[in-house]
Design a protein around this motif. Structure first.
Motif, PDB file in Angstrom:
ATOM      1  N   THR A 138     -11.399  -1.630 -29.021  1.00 11.14           N
ATOM      2  CA  THR A 138     -12.198  -1.791 -30.234  1.00 11.14           C
ATOM      3  C   THR A 138     -12.774  -0.458 -30.702  1.00 11.14           C
ATOM      4  O   THR A 138     -12.760  -0.139 -31.904  1.00 11.14           O
ATOM      5  CB  THR A 138     -13.334  -2.792 -29.982  1.00 11.14           C
ATOM      6  N   LEU A 162     -12.284  -7.462 -33.104  1.00 11.76           N
ATOM      7  CA  LEU A 162     -13.523  -7.970 -33.666  1.00 11.76           C
ATOM      8  C   LEU A 162     -13.331  -9.258 -34.456  1.00 11.76           C
ATOM      9  O   LEU A 162     -14.282 -10.024 -34.641  1.00 11.76           O
ATOM     10  CB  LEU A 162     -14.154  -6.913 -34.576  1.00 11.76           C
ATOM     11  N   SER A 163     -12.126  -9.524 -34.929  1.00  9.35           N
ATOM     12  CA  SER A 163     -11.904 -10.693 -35.778  1.00  9.35           C
ATOM     13  C   SER A 163     -11.094 -11.799 -35.110  1.00  9.35           C
ATOM     14  O   SER A 163     -11.235 -12.956 -35.480  1.00  9.35           O
ATOM     15  CB  SER A 163     -11.197 -10.269 -37.075  1.00  9.35           C
ATOM     16  N   ASN A 198     -16.316 -14.147 -38.307  1.00  8.06           N
ATOM     17  CA  ASN A 198     -15.428 -13.789 -37.196  1.00  8.06           C
ATOM     18  C   ASN A 198     -15.808 -12.441 -36.585  1.00  8.06           C
ATOM     19  O   ASN A 198     -15.723 -12.259 -35.359  1.00  8.06           O
ATOM     20  CB  ASN A 198     -13.979 -13.753 -37.693  1.00  8.06           C
ATOM     21  N   LEU A 199     -16.225 -11.503 -37.429  1.00  9.38           N
ATOM     22  CA  LEU A 199     -16.634 -10.201 -36.911  1.00  9.38           C
ATOM     23  C   LEU A 199     -17.867 -10.324 -36.032  1.00  9.38           C
ATOM     24  O   LEU A 199     -17.936  -9.716 -34.950  1.00  9.38           O
ATOM     25  CB  LEU A 199     -16.895  -9.232 -38.068  1.00  9.38           C
TER      26      LEU A 199
END
Length: 360
Positions: A82, A166-167, A131-132
């Protein structure tokens, strides 16, 4: 009013003009050495594309240079990926805004009005932002990591975590299929992690035997059936789960005394969670074989039909069997005894028919 009048009114001091602030930069000016045959737009487009290409390869070089340092710093593959993705995205965004500045498009020119921006956020960006945020919580809470075997409890889907962003979360199932799951959905469902702390998994097998069977022998044979399977932990020190400790070797317990059976429960440990089905099948096969060898019966339901004077009449016909059914020593059906009983009934009926013929 001319300059002379201004000088007289100000006492002979000429006023200094107020500087103006340039609110927006224009496009990249055309260089003097550029041939007239090449339009200015083509020149700016070439420069913008070149900046994006250079930024792309530069981001890859930066990721390779910082990869090991970031991995040693965070010690988690998901967080490391990430952070490296964030560095790459930052470099590419900087290059993108630089390319737009070549055409005279600054950030202020691309900003939307408050109403339009709110509508876009509410309709389009709300799920993405959700989602983030869920991805940030997943990276922080560490419910699973890249390489872990997990199970989606609501769909009974098992597989390995391939990537965490992240999503979304990427997952390869045991059926060799690929699933992309939004992080918002992952936080709302029950996820079973089989390999977060220890890859060993305890499995349970319930088997019932008749009261006439040798119960101690049945327990010993179930334990031996599990120990003889590859992939099952044969023994060793106790395995600790939280504050509890469990025997590492297969152990069979008497679970309860039922109406028609003694319920036995076998507990054993498998080394790899993704081999549960194969290990369980082999243990069941060994239990069945050993029960037959030691004349241990597994009960099955029986039905008894009772007729009396108020039940009416039922016609029963008998016939001679063409071939005997194969017997199963130690099995639960006792086919041999049933065949002998049927033969005895047929013999008695034949004898009665012969006696009636002789009397006639």
């Amino acid at each position: 009013m001319d300059v002379t009048t201004v000088v007289l009114q100000t006492g002979g001091v000429t006023p200094t003009p107020t500087p103006t602030i340039q609110t927006s930069e224009g496009p990249l000016p055309r260089p003097p050495w550029l041939p007239e045959a090449i339009p200015s737009f083509a020149f700016r487009l070439f420069i913008a594309v070149a900046i994006l290409v250079v930024a792309y390869y530069l981001s890859k070089l930066v990721r390779q240079a910082l990869g090991r340092r970031i991995a040693r710093r965070f010690k988690r593959p998901s967080v490391t990926r990430t952070v490296l993705r964030g560095v790459q995205v930052g470099i590419m965004l900087l290059a993108l805004f630089t390319s737009l500045g070549i055409f005279g498009l600054g950030f202020g020119n691309l900003a939307l009005s408050v109403g339009v921006f709110s509508a876009v956020v509410g309709v389009i960006l709300a799920p993405i932002i959700g989602n983030l945020l869920s991805g940030i919580f997943i990276l922080n809470e560490q419910p699973y990591e890249i390489g872990d075997m997990i199970e989606l409890a609501d769909t009974d889907t098992k597989g390995f975590v391939e990537d965490i962003t992240l999503s979304y979360t990427k997952m390869f199932t045991l059926d060799n299929t690929f699933i992309v799951l939004p992080n918002g959905a992952m936080r709302d469902r029950d996820v079973v992690n089989y390999s977060a702390e220890d890859t060993r998994i305890r499995m349970t097998l319930d088997v019932g035997v008749t009261y006439e069977s040798d119960i101690p022998t049945a327990r010993q044979q179930m334990e031996a059936a599990a120990r003889s399977v590859e992939g099952v932990i044969k023994g060793g020190p106790d395995i600790r789960v939280g504050s509890a400790r469990y025997p590492a070797s297969p152990t069979c317990y008497i679970r309860e005394f039922g109406d028609s059976e003694v319920a036995l429960r076998l507990r054993y440990w498998a080394k790899e969670p993704y081999k549960q089905t194969a290990v369980r099948s082999k243990v069941l096969t060994n239990v069945w074989t050993r029960f037959e060898e030691h004349d241990i019966e597994i009960p099955y339901p029986h039905s008894h039909l009772v007729f009396d004077d108020t039940s009416g009449e039922m016609q029963v016909a008998t016939r001679e069997m063409e071939s005997e059914a194969p017997s199963s020593p130690g099995g639960a059906t006792r086919r041999e005894a049933d065949v002998e009983a049927q033969d005895a009934v047929v013999d008695r009926e034949n004898e009665s028919d012969e006696d009636a013929t002789d009397s006639q």
